[in-house]
Scaffold this motif. Structure first.
Motif, mmCIF file in Angstrom:
data_model
loop_
_atom_site.group_PDB
_atom_site.id
_atom_site.type_symbol
_atom_site.label_atom_id
_atom_site.label_comp_id
_atom_site.label_asym_id
_atom_site.label_seq_id
_atom_site.Cartn_x
_atom_site.Cartn_y
_atom_site.Cartn_z
ATOM 1 N N SER A 6 0.828 -1.210 0.000
ATOM 2 C CA SER A 6 0.000 0.000 0.000
ATOM 3 C C SER A 6 0.864 1.263 0.000
ATOM 4 O O SER A 6 0.588 2.222 -0.734
ATOM 5 N N LYS A 7 1.913 1.243 0.805
ATOM 6 C CA LYS A 7 2.791 2.417 0.862
ATOM 7 C C LYS A 7 3.499 2.622 -0.477
ATOM 8 O O LYS A 7 3.644 3.753 -0.951
ATOM 9 N N TRP A 8 3.933 1.510 -1.087
ATOM 10 C CA TRP A 8 4.643 1.604 -2.375
ATOM 11 C C TRP A 8 3.753 2.195 -3.471
ATOM 12 O O TRP A 8 4.158 3.023 -4.273
ATOM 13 N N LYS A 9 2.481 1.732 -3.460
ATOM 14 C CA LYS A 9 1.559 2.248 -4.474
ATOM 15 C C LYS A 9 1.382 3.764 -4.348
ATOM 16 O O LYS A 9 1.264 4.476 -5.334
ATOM 17 N N LYS A 10 1.356 4.237 -3.108
ATOM 18 C CA LYS A 10 1.142 5.668 -2.896
ATOM 19 C C LYS A 10 2.366 6.511 -3.258
ATOM 20 O O LYS A 10 2.257 7.689 -3.528
ATOM 21 N N THR A 11 3.553 5.893 -3.248
ATOM 22 C CA THR A 11 4.793 6.649 -3.520
ATOM 23 C C THR A 11 5.439 6.244 -4.835
ATOM 24 O O THR A 11 6.567 6.627 -5.114
ATOM 25 N N ASP A 12 4.741 5.505 -5.656
ATOM 26 C CA ASP A 12 5.290 5.046 -6.942
ATOM 27 C C ASP A 12 5.490 6.271 -7.851
ATOM 28 O O ASP A 12 4.517 6.882 -8.294
ATOM 29 N N PRO A 13 6.740 6.692 -8.171
ATOM 30 C CA PRO A 13 7.010 7.902 -8.991
ATOM 31 C C PRO A 13 6.367 7.824 -10.375
ATOM 32 O O PRO A 13 5.855 8.823 -10.885
ATOM 33 N N GLU A 14 6.427 6.675 -10.988
ATOM 34 C CA GLU A 14 5.896 6.546 -12.353
ATOM 35 C C GLU A 14 4.398 6.808 -12.365
ATOM 36 O O GLU A 14 3.880 7.527 -13.229
ATOM 37 N N LYS A 15 3.687 6.213 -11.386
ATOM 38 C CA LYS A 15 2.242 6.417 -11.335
ATOM 39 C C LYS A 15 1.919 7.874 -11.008
ATOM 40 O O LYS A 15 0.956 8.431 -11.521
ATOM 41 N N SER A 16 2.714 8.468 -10.136
ATOM 42 C CA SER A 16 2.493 9.875 -9.791
ATOM 43 C C SER A 16 2.677 10.760 -11.014
ATOM 44 O O SER A 16 1.903 11.690 -11.256
ATOM 45 N N ALA A 17 3.715 10.438 -11.832
ATOM 46 C CA ALA A 17 3.980 11.227 -13.044
ATOM 47 C C ALA A 17 2.829 11.093 -14.027
ATOM 48 O O ALA A 17 2.425 12.067 -14.668
ATOM 49 N N ARG A 18 2.325 9.861 -14.142
ATOM 50 C CA ARG A 18 1.206 9.655 -15.070
ATOM 51 C C ARG A 18 -0.007 10.445 -14.613
ATOM 52 O O ARG A 18 -0.759 10.983 -15.429
ATOM 53 N N ALA A 19 -0.230 10.502 -13.304
ATOM 54 C CA ALA A 19 -1.372 11.257 -12.779
ATOM 55 C C ALA A 19 -1.207 12.746 -13.084
ATOM 56 O O ALA A 19 -2.155 13.428 -13.483
ATOM 57 N N ASP A 20 0.037 13.268 -12.932
ATOM 58 C CA ASP A 20 0.284 14.679 -13.227
ATOM 59 C C ASP A 20 0.024 14.969 -14.696
ATOM 60 O O ASP A 20 -0.557 16.016 -15.053
ATOM 61 N N ASP A 21 0.498 14.084 -15.571
ATOM 62 C CA ASP A 21 0.311 14.286 -17.011
ATOM 63 C C ASP A 21 -1.165 14.306 -17.371
ATOM 64 O O ASP A 21 -1.620 15.125 -18.165
ATOM 65 N N MET A 22 -1.932 13.376 -16.759
ATOM 66 C CA MET A 22 -3.370 13.298 -17.040
ATOM 67 C C MET A 22 -4.067 14.587 -16.593
ATOM 68 O O MET A 22 -4.921 15.133 -17.300
ATOM 69 N N ILE A 23 -3.683 15.107 -15.427
ATOM 70 C CA ILE A 23 -4.305 16.333 -14.923
ATOM 71 C C ILE A 23 -4.023 17.503 -15.867
ATOM 72 O O ILE A 23 -4.911 18.309 -16.184
ATOM 73 N N GLY A 24 -2.770 17.566 -16.385
ATOM 74 C CA GLY A 24 -2.419 18.657 -17.302
ATOM 75 C C GLY A 24 -3.229 18.609 -18.574
ATOM 76 O O GLY A 24 -3.742 19.632 -19.041
ATOM 77 N N LYS A 25 -3.369 17.381 -19.118
ATOM 78 C CA LYS A 25 -4.134 17.241 -20.376
ATOM 79 C C LYS A 25 -5.593 17.597 -20.159
ATOM 80 O O LYS A 25 -6.206 18.267 -20.998
ATOM 81 N N LEU A 26 -6.157 17.129 -19.059
ATOM 82 C CA LEU A 26 -7.564 17.416 -18.806
ATOM 83 C C LEU A 26 -7.790 18.922 -18.593
ATOM 84 O O LEU A 26 -8.786 19.474 -19.058
ATOM 85 N N GLN A 27 -6.848 19.578 -17.931
ATOM 86 C CA GLN A 27 -7.006 21.011 -17.662
ATOM 87 C C GLN A 27 -6.957 21.803 -18.964
ATOM 88 O O GLN A 27 -7.751 22.739 -19.164
ATOM 89 N N ARG A 28 -6.034 21.383 -19.850
ATOM 90 C CA ARG A 28 -5.948 22.091 -21.144
ATOM 91 C C ARG A 28 -7.223 21.881 -21.954
ATOM 92 O O ARG A 28 -7.721 22.805 -22.611
#
Length: 411
Positions: A343-365
């Motif tokens: 559970s802790k690893w899933k929350k701190t997984d850099p790759e998944k966090s990066a994908r979430a940031d990218d998705m937020i940017g695309k949706l905002q645009r």
């Protein structure tokens, strides 16, 4: 003037002749020369009374159904003959009329008996047809015990039923008899085959006993127990031996198994006594491990668990009866540590966090672009396009909210 006694149905004259009166006139029924006329008349009156008793009895027996119509007709004929030529003094004509009055009752009974016989024959035909059909069903089946008993019972039922017409009775009997014969032949064949199979099973089981007895002194507990399981499977597969030897074979086979498993249980009991010391050590380790629950500091719990796991393995085996309990408790702690780590690893997984940031940017645009289109449509007064674009904007906004929530889980 004659001094002879009088009787409305006859007389005795001076010469001692005795007469009876009938519708056909007087008839001489006897002589009593030189005797007392009163005695003569008394004798012939008693004879009449005897005939009257015969008629009374015949009426009662016919009324009570004690006589068959044929027997009643024969009895009437016999009594009539006695009355017609009777040497008796009395109203013989009335007795004959009473006999005549019995004929309608006899005819009625004869017709009733005829109807009853016809009903019984019809019932017998129904029953015999049922018996033949049931026998044919039994003959087509394989119930060798109950089927044989039932066929014997059906034969007794058949014998108790009245005969039908010759052709009808012969036809149904042929069906019944053919079914019985077919069943008997198949049953005989079946038991012949069973006898062969039982003899084969006897041979197989005797060989299995030799193997079982050879293994009875083995101390290779695990492998030998497996072999005994295989032997048991073969024993069941072999089927039953003849009844007079099956129990004896089983007792020998079971005795060999019991000898081995008794020795194994005794050896395991000694080991269990030795393993009790290990159990005490593991109880202490379990108490320490279970204090980690519920897990709050994941890193500290993982570090403690690694040490506990090493010591758990070093502690050795425990008695078999306690293995399930001990393994269940320690695995519960292990699973909790693993789940907390994942559970802790899933929350701190850099790759998944990066994908979430990218998705937020695309949706905002995308949302900004739709906002601009809505403004342009409103300027043109295009309400329909404004409505469609607003629906698209709401959908994208919902996805943006979910993406932001997922990003928060990784932070």
């Amino acid at each position: 003037m004659s001094s002879a006694p009088t009787n409305p149905w006859g007389r005795v004259d001076d010469e001692g002749n005795v007469y009876v009166k009938t519708t056909d006139g007087e008839r001489l029924i006897g002589q009593w020369p030189g005797g007392d006329p009163a005695e003569a008349m008394s004798l012939y009156v008693r004879r009449y009374e005897g005939l009257e008793v015969e008629v009374d009895l015949l009426e009662k027996r016919l009324e009570g159904g004690a006589l068959s119509p044929d027997d009643a007709a024969k009895a009437v004929t016999k009594v009539r003959a006695q009355i017609v030529d009777a040497q008796a003094l009395g109203d013989l004509d009335s007795l004959l009329k009473r006999l005549d009055a019995l004929q309608p009752a006899i005819d009625k009974q004869r017709e009733q008996r005829k109807v009853e016989r016809a009903a019984k024959v019809a019932e017998a035909q129904t029953e015999k047809t049922r018996i033949a059909e049931e026998a044919e069903k039994i003959a087509a089946g394989n119930d060798w015990k109950a089927g044989a008993d039932r066929l014997r019972a059906l034969l007794d039922e058949w014998k108790a039923l009245p005969r039908l017409s010759k052709s009808a009775d012969d036809e149904l009997w042929h069906r019944f008899s053919t079914a019985r014969t077919a069943y008997t032949r198949r049953r005989k064949t079946h038991f012949g085959e069973q006898s062969t199979l039982r003899e084969h099973a006897k041979t197989v089981k005797e060989k299995l006993i030799v193997e079982a007895e050879a293994l009875s002194t083995s101390t290779d507990w695990g492998q030998t127990a497996g072999k005994y399981r295989d032997l048991m499977a073969e024993w069941k597969k072999a089927g039953s031996a003849p009844r007079n030897v099956e129990d004896k074979l089983w007792k020998r086979f079971r005795a060999a198994q019991d000898a081995f498993f008794t020795a194994r249980d005794e050896a395991n009991a000694k080991l269990d006594a030795e393993y009790e010391v290990n159990a005490e050590k593991k109880l202490e380790i379990l108490a320490e491990a279970e204090k980690l629950l519920p897990i709050k500091d994941v890193d500290a719990a993982r570090k403690a668990w690694l040490d506990i796991a090493d010591r758990w393995e070093e502690a050795g085996k425990v008695p078999r009866a306690r293995i399930s309990e001990f393994e269940g408790r320690i695995r519960k702690v292990e699973q909790a540590v693993r789940e907390a780590t994942e559970s802790k690893w899933k929350k701190t997984d850099p790759e998944k966090s990066a994908r979430a940031d990218d998705m937020i940017g695309k949706l905002q645009r995308a949302i900004d672009e739709v906002g601009e289109k809505i403004a342009a449509a409103e300027a043109k007064g295009d309400k329909k396009r404004v409505k469609d674009l607003q629906a698209d904007l709401d959908s994208k906004q919902a996805f943006l909210d979910m993406a932001k929530k997922a990003q928060a889980d990784f932070s």
